[in-house]
Design a protein around this motif. Structure first.
Motif, PDB file in Angstrom:
ATOM      1  N   VAL A 153      -5.477  -5.614 -19.382  1.00 36.99           N
ATOM      2  CA  VAL A 153      -5.429  -6.910 -18.701  1.00 36.99           C
ATOM      3  C   VAL A 153      -4.333  -6.913 -17.640  1.00 36.99           C
ATOM      4  O   VAL A 153      -4.536  -7.376 -16.513  1.00 36.99           O
ATOM      5  CB  VAL A 153      -5.195  -8.048 -19.721  1.00 36.99           C
ATOM      6  CG1 VAL A 153      -4.879  -9.353 -19.001  1.00 36.99           C
ATOM      7  CG2 VAL A 153      -6.412  -8.235 -20.601  1.00 36.99           C
ATOM      8  N   VAL A 154      -3.167  -6.380 -17.993  1.00 35.87           N
ATOM      9  CA  VAL A 154      -2.043  -6.346 -17.043  1.00 35.87           C
ATOM     10  C   VAL A 154      -2.382  -5.488 -15.830  1.00 35.87           C
ATOM     11  O   VAL A 154      -2.146  -5.885 -14.683  1.00 35.87           O
ATOM     12  CB  VAL A 154      -0.771  -5.817 -17.736  1.00 35.87           C
ATOM     13  CG1 VAL A 154       0.357  -5.632 -16.724  1.00 35.87           C
ATOM     14  CG2 VAL A 154      -0.329  -6.769 -18.835  1.00 35.87           C
ATOM     15  N   ILE A 155      -2.950  -4.306 -16.063  1.00 35.39           N
ATOM     16  CA  ILE A 155      -3.325  -3.408 -14.963  1.00 35.39           C
ATOM     17  C   ILE A 155      -4.380  -4.052 -14.074  1.00 35.39           C
ATOM     18  O   ILE A 155      -4.296  -4.018 -12.838  1.00 35.39           O
ATOM     19  CB  ILE A 155      -3.863  -2.081 -15.529  1.00 35.39           C
ATOM     20  CG1 ILE A 155      -2.713  -1.234 -16.046  1.00 35.39           C
ATOM     21  CG2 ILE A 155      -4.624  -1.310 -14.460  1.00 35.39           C
ATOM     22  CD1 ILE A 155      -1.798  -0.703 -14.961  1.00 35.39           C
ATOM     23  N   GLY A 156      -5.397  -4.658 -14.686  1.00 34.99           N
ATOM     24  CA  GLY A 156      -6.452  -5.305 -13.910  1.00 34.99           C
ATOM     25  C   GLY A 156      -5.927  -6.460 -13.088  1.00 34.99           C
ATOM     26  O   GLY A 156      -6.306  -6.630 -11.915  1.00 34.99           O
ATOM     27  N   LEU A 157      -5.047  -7.258 -13.670  1.00 32.62           N
ATOM     28  CA  LEU A 157      -4.467  -8.395 -12.961  1.00 32.62           C
ATOM     29  C   LEU A 157      -3.664  -7.934 -11.745  1.00 32.62           C
ATOM     30  O   LEU A 157      -3.786  -8.499 -10.648  1.00 32.62           O
ATOM     31  CB  LEU A 157      -3.584  -9.194 -13.915  1.00 32.62           C
ATOM     32  CG  LEU A 157      -2.941 -10.463 -13.363  1.00 32.62           C
ATOM     33  CD1 LEU A 157      -3.997 -11.479 -12.978  1.00 32.62           C
ATOM     34  CD2 LEU A 157      -1.984 -11.065 -14.395  1.00 32.62           C
ATOM     35  N   SER A 158      -2.866  -6.903 -11.919  1.00 35.34           N
ATOM     36  CA  SER A 158      -2.052  -6.386 -10.813  1.00 35.34           C
ATOM     37  C   SER A 158      -2.923  -5.825  -9.700  1.00 35.34           C
ATOM     38  O   SER A 158      -2.655  -6.048  -8.514  1.00 35.34           O
ATOM     39  CB  SER A 158      -1.102  -5.295 -11.326  1.00 35.34           C
ATOM     40  OG  SER A 158      -0.233  -5.811 -12.307  1.00 35.34           O
ATOM     41  N   LEU A 159      -3.965  -5.108 -10.084  1.00 34.10           N
ATOM     42  CA  LEU A 159      -4.869  -4.538  -9.077  1.00 34.10           C
ATOM     43  C   LEU A 159      -5.627  -5.626  -8.331  1.00 34.10           C
ATOM     44  O   LEU A 159      -5.765  -5.585  -7.100  1.00 34.10           O
ATOM     45  CB  LEU A 159      -5.855  -3.579  -9.750  1.00 34.10           C
ATOM     46  CG  LEU A 159      -6.919  -2.939  -8.848  1.00 34.10           C
ATOM     47  CD1 LEU A 159      -6.267  -2.126  -7.736  1.00 34.10           C
ATOM     48  CD2 LEU A 159      -7.850  -2.054  -9.669  1.00 34.10           C
ATOM     49  N   GLY A 160      -6.116  -6.613  -9.056  1.00 38.65           N
ATOM     50  CA  GLY A 160      -6.879  -7.683  -8.426  1.00 38.65           C
ATOM     51  C   GLY A 160      -6.057  -8.547  -7.504  1.00 38.65           C
ATOM     52  O   GLY A 160      -6.562  -9.067  -6.502  1.00 38.65           O
ATOM     53  N   ALA A 161      -4.764  -8.712  -7.799  1.00 40.17           N
ATOM     54  CA  ALA A 161      -3.907  -9.570  -6.980  1.00 40.17           C
ATOM     55  C   ALA A 161      -3.301  -8.832  -5.793  1.00 40.17           C
ATOM     56  O   ALA A 161      -2.807  -9.458  -4.856  1.00 40.17           O
ATOM     57  CB  ALA A 161      -2.786 -10.152  -7.838  1.00 40.17           C
ATOM     58  N   SER A 162      -3.332  -7.497  -5.816  1.00 38.88           N
ATOM     59  CA  SER A 162      -2.701  -6.713  -4.760  1.00 38.88           C
ATOM     60  C   SER A 162      -3.565  -6.647  -3.502  1.00 38.88           C
ATOM     61  O   SER A 162      -4.795  -6.647  -3.572  1.00 38.88           O
ATOM     62  CB  SER A 162      -2.425  -5.293  -5.263  1.00 38.88           C
ATOM     63  OG  SER A 162      -1.891  -4.494  -4.226  1.00 38.88           O
ATOM     64  N   SER A 163      -2.896  -6.605  -2.349  1.00 43.51           N
ATOM     65  CA  SER A 163      -3.584  -6.433  -1.066  1.00 43.51           C
ATOM     66  C   SER A 163      -3.131  -5.147  -0.380  1.00 43.51           C
ATOM     67  O   SER A 163      -3.380  -4.956   0.815  1.00 43.51           O
ATOM     68  CB  SER A 163      -3.298  -7.630  -0.151  1.00 43.51           C
ATOM     69  OG  SER A 163      -3.784  -8.829  -0.721  1.00 43.51           O
ATOM     70  N   ASN A 164      -2.498  -4.274  -1.133  1.00 38.07           N
ATOM     71  CA  ASN A 164      -1.993  -3.014  -0.594  1.00 38.07           C
ATOM     72  C   ASN A 164      -3.095  -1.969  -0.617  1.00 38.07           C
ATOM     73  O   ASN A 164      -3.404  -1.375  -1.649  1.00 38.07           O
ATOM     74  CB  ASN A 164      -0.785  -2.545  -1.414  1.00 38.07           C
ATOM     75  CG  ASN A 164      -0.043  -1.417  -0.742  1.00 38.07           C
ATOM     76  OD1 ASN A 164      -0.636  -0.548  -0.114  1.00 38.07           O
ATOM     77  ND2 ASN A 164       1.273  -1.426  -0.869  1.00 38.07           N
ATOM     78  N   VAL A 165      -3.702  -1.718   0.538  1.00 39.37           N
ATOM     79  CA  VAL A 165      -4.825  -0.788   0.642  1.00 39.37           C
ATOM     80  C   VAL A 165      -4.396   0.626   0.273  1.00 39.37           C
ATOM     81  O   VAL A 165      -5.157   1.381  -0.346  1.00 39.37           O
ATOM     82  CB  VAL A 165      -5.417  -0.818   2.067  1.00 39.37           C
ATOM     83  CG1 VAL A 165      -6.579   0.153   2.194  1.00 39.37           C
ATOM     84  CG2 VAL A 165      -5.879  -2.220   2.420  1.00 39.37           C
ATOM     85  N   CYS A 166      -3.176   0.997   0.631  1.00 36.92           N
ATOM     86  CA  CYS A 166      -2.688   2.358   0.380  1.00 36.92           C
ATOM     87  C   CYS A 166      -2.543   2.652  -1.110  1.00 36.92           C
ATOM     88  O   CYS A 166      -2.698   3.798  -1.536  1.00 36.92           O
ATOM     89  CB  CYS A 166      -1.355   2.577   1.084  1.00 36.92           C
ATOM     90  SG  CYS A 166      -1.425   2.391   2.878  1.00 36.92           S
ATOM     91  N   SER A 167      -2.218   1.646  -1.895  1.00 35.39           N
ATOM     92  CA  SER A 167      -2.027   1.861  -3.331  1.00 35.39           C
ATOM     93  C   SER A 167      -3.306   1.650  -4.130  1.00 35.39           C
ATOM     94  O   SER A 167      -3.463   2.221  -5.210  1.00 35.39           O
ATOM     95  CB  SER A 167      -0.931   0.934  -3.868  1.00 35.39           C
ATOM     96  OG  SER A 167      -1.327  -0.425  -3.762  1.00 35.39           O
TER      97      SER A 167
END
Length: 352
Positions: free
Chosen positions: A212-226
């Protein structure tokens, strides 16, 4: 007097320098995402691709042991299954040590958190330690309760068998002897099955928290490089971690409904986190104090659980068991599998 002015000037200069340093750190550390890699328009389709890619690989990973159970070489009592499970256990161990625990250290040591209490006490180690101890308590108490329950059921079943044997053979001694053997065999089988079920449930709980934590961080991020390397790393992670969990579910001998529910929750947790992150992307700031504290504590809890489960319930239980203790060759093969799995997941830490 001149010395006094010099001292005042030095103090004033130091205060100004600290203030400027604080203002220089705060925008980059605690503000919104900035930089050439930040692009919400390009990040959105990547996150949608990530959602479905992780969902598919998770489904494949967790269901692979379940659908191949009828293949003779891949059955739970086979050597190949033991080696594959050791490989997956190495991945779970590396996930706790190389991914979840460092993420918690990074979050709870962030400059965005206030000095008190976050920078005055090692909360990551403390929470991870408590999590491991609580996991052991749950493991022990639930196993003890289930064993007593199984023992009563086996004794009742044995008594019924003895009574039936007495009626058919008309020999009390013969029936009594078989009753004891039934109880002993039932106790051993019930204890092992209970361990498998406890391991499957507790392991899935730890994986779900981290997912859940990993998914939340990925979904909220706008960093294309990461996002790009993170998706590849998560697909690898979910595939083989799912295989480890699927093997535990298979050994637990659950009903088809329970197996399906556990596989469903594992496969959908990370995509669900990504979806929630997408919906919260406008208001969620991963470097805000509240987000850092919650994510750091959850990751520390998950790390303690995963490390305990990998070392105690998966690796130690397997390598100290009768099967591996009876074959040095199989032990060496399984150790190699553990190291390969741990090494592969450790390399993934370069990107995720």
């Amino acid at each position: 007097m001149a010395m006094s002015k010099k001292t005042i000037f030095m103090i004033f200069f130091m205060l100004c320098a600290q203030t400027l340093a604080a203002h220089a750190v705060e925008p980059t550390e605690c503000g919104s995402e900035t930089g050439k890699c930040i692009n919400k328009a390009k990040a959105f389709p990547l996150k949608i691709i990530a959602l479905f890619a992780i969902l598919i690989t998770s489904i494949i990973g967790v269901n692979l042991p379940l659908v191949t159970k009828n293949v003779k070489a891949l059955q739970p009592d086979g050597n190949i299954f033991t080696i594959v499970k050791s490989f997956a256990s190495g991945i779970i161990l590396a996930t706790g040590f190389m991914h979840v625990l460092p993420d918690s250290f990074a979050a709870l040591s962030s400059l965005c958190l206030p000095e008190k209490p976050w920078h005055q006490f090692p909360f990551t180690g403390f929470v991870a330690m408590l999590s491991a101890v609580v996991t052991m308590m749950i493991d022990s108490i639930f196993t003890s309760y289930s064993q007593k329950k199984n023992s009563v059921q086996n004794e009742n079943s044995a008594a019924a068998d003895v009574e039936k044997a007495n009626e058919n053979v008309h020999s009390h001694g013969h029936g009594h002897g078989h009753g004891h053997s039934f109880v002993m065999a039932g106790d051993v089988a019930g204890t092992q099955l209970t361990r498998y079920r406890v391991v499957a449930v507790v392991l899935e709980c730890g994986i779900i928290v981290h997912s859940v934590v990993i998914g939340l961080s990925l979904g909220a991020s706008s960093n294309v490089c990461s996002i790009k390397p993170l998706v590849a790393a998560l697909c690898f992670h979910q595939m083989f971690e799912g295989m480890g969990l699927g093997g535990c579910i298979l050994q637990a001998e659950y009903t088809l409904l329970k197996k399906s529910c556990m596989a469903f929750f594992f496969a959908t947790t990370t995509p669900f986190g990504i979806l929630v992150g997408l919906l919260m992307s406008r208001s969620y700031k991963e470097n805000s104090p509240h987000a850092l504290a919650v994510v750091g504590i959850l990751n520390a809890s998950s790390a303690g659980l995963l490390i305990y489960m990998a070392l105690v319930d998966l690796l130690a239980a397997e390598f100290m068991g009768r099967k591996l203790q009876g074959s040095i060759k199989l032990q060496l093969q399984s150790y190699a599998a553990v190291l390969v799995g741990a090494a592969g997941m450790s390399v993934m830490a370069l990107w995720a």
